[in-house]
Design an enzyme around this catalytic site. Sequence first.
Site, mmCIF file in Angstrom:
data_model
loop_
_atom_site.group_PDB
_atom_site.id
_atom_site.type_symbol
_atom_site.label_atom_id
_atom_site.label_comp_id
_atom_site.label_asym_id
_atom_site.label_seq_id
_atom_site.Cartn_x
_atom_site.Cartn_y
_atom_site.Cartn_z
ATOM 1 N N LYS A 105 0.865 -1.179 0.000
ATOM 2 C CA LYS A 105 0.000 0.000 0.000
ATOM 3 C C LYS A 105 0.902 1.228 0.000
ATOM 4 O O LYS A 105 1.748 1.377 0.872
ATOM 5 C CB LYS A 105 -0.905 -0.019 1.243
ATOM 6 N N HIS A 106 0.726 2.088 -0.981
ATOM 7 C CA HIS A 106 1.529 3.307 -1.097
ATOM 8 C C HIS A 106 3.027 3.000 -1.066
ATOM 9 O O HIS A 106 3.800 3.651 -0.357
ATOM 10 C CB HIS A 106 1.160 4.306 -0.003
ATOM 11 N N ASN B 205 12.600 5.420 8.062
ATOM 12 C CA ASN B 205 13.226 4.393 8.888
ATOM 13 C C ASN B 205 12.326 3.155 8.929
ATOM 14 O O ASN B 205 11.135 3.274 9.171
ATOM 15 C CB ASN B 205 13.445 4.910 10.303
ATOM 16 N N HIS C 256 14.645 5.461 0.389
ATOM 17 C CA HIS C 256 14.030 6.781 0.559
ATOM 18 C C HIS C 256 13.030 7.058 -0.542
ATOM 19 O O HIS C 256 13.043 6.427 -1.582
ATOM 20 C CB HIS C 256 15.117 7.851 0.550
#
Length: 527
Positions: A278-279, A421, A527
């Site tokens: 999801k996302h 993180n 990231h």
Amino acid sequence: MTADLVRVTRALISVSDKTGLVPFGQALAARGVEILSTGGSAQQLRDAGVPVTEVGDHTGFPEMMDGRVKTLHPKIHGGILARRDLDSHLAAMEAHGIPPIDLVVVNLYPFEATVARGAAFEDCVENIDIGGPAMIRSAAKNHGFVAVVTDAADYDAVLAELEANDGATTLALRRRLAAGAYARTAAYDSAISQWFAGRNGETFPARVTVAGSLRQTLRYGENPHQQAAFYVGADGRPGIATATQLQGKELSYNNLNDTDAAFELVAEFDRPAVAIIKHANPCGVAEGDNLPDAYARALECDPVSAFGGIIAVNRTLDAATAEQIAKLFAEVVIAPDADEEARAFLAAKKNLRVLLTGAMPDPAAPGMTVRTVSGGFLFQNRDSGRIGLPDLKVVTKRSPDERELADLLFAFRVAKHVKSNAIVYAKAGATVGIGAGQMSRVDSSRIAAWKSADAARAAGRAEAGTIGSVVASDAFFPFADGLLAAADAGATAIIQPGGSMRDGEVIAAADERGLAMVFTGMRHFRH
């Protein structure tokens, strides 16, 4: 002065990809267009009864040097480049017996395909086209008077214009074709330069280009006010670029991004595995003896977030798994293949997008990723790093047991695909809590534990899945607080890269709580 309509009286055709060549040549000949051609193109047209003049007969200069020299001749390039609105150009054509060429149909030697099949260096070099790009660029430059076709998909558009305009092309079409021609030669040169750089051991050459072919114009980007499109590269890595969509609505920008993340994650595992995304972050990942088992345990991790998610599997999708998937609202299912029963189950979910890729990507294969920054690009090697048992360094008084070791390696592979993180709790080859994208590692530890407890309560289980689990961190714990939060959640073993100035404090805290901890020496920031 450039004319809008230019009648096509003479065409030069020299193509490696002969898709649609014969009907296109027949249509031109039926209009009385004189056709110049070379080699295999000329032979195929001639065999189909299309009148053809060999380029060598046209120039009076024979093809030589194994075909390296055939179209590099003033009678060819003069016929292409001459401006029909300049008296000096027309006089030069007349003085040197150079007839005009109004249509250039050229696609290039299959360099990319030759490299992709692993051909020898010499074979790749011989498949670098010289005359083709020269003719394409010449015709594109002189698009005011010459139409250039580099893709068989444009044959119909050219014939339609000739039909509509009594054998002439329009300036609008010639400009569109010229833009496509320069894009093709740019991509071709890009492939050659990257191949040479690789052969020379240059990971990051002084100049680099990125080339792709338009697969799909998307309805919008991440948000409705943004335009977007999907381009496919040439490396052939299995995934969304190789996928066939069996059913469902049009894929969106976000669908494509999330589906790629899901498929790359599930490819990490050798056993049957399922990832629910999801996302671009996983909300459940599991291995199992079979796909139905893996799917059930992946969904159990966070069924709330799984709603409207992306489901990826690393095996041929079977009916039992498809039946379970059909009970959930999902946006996309991606698999290397699906059996007929599975396809039938999912067909009832008409809006569900089902993608079949034909193969799985190799997570250890080299490759490059790129993203934009203001005024430039960031290139890096794909994160193909993998940790195995020999890479682990036990740093606590207690060593992990066999079960913990297996789960630690599993959790660390998942953490590689979670936004930093990243904290991943796992037990028995399945995630039981995931904390992603937080500004502090301790928050990721707490959020993952909280979501695990929430899922347990919703399922009526007595305790959270994190009780008796292991935990993976994508980077080192800068302080002991994140590790202690994991211990409070019930984790018994930790895997992390190590390398913090406070490693000693973190190790001491682990020993005090009776935890086993291993260092990997490799981090997986995402990231």
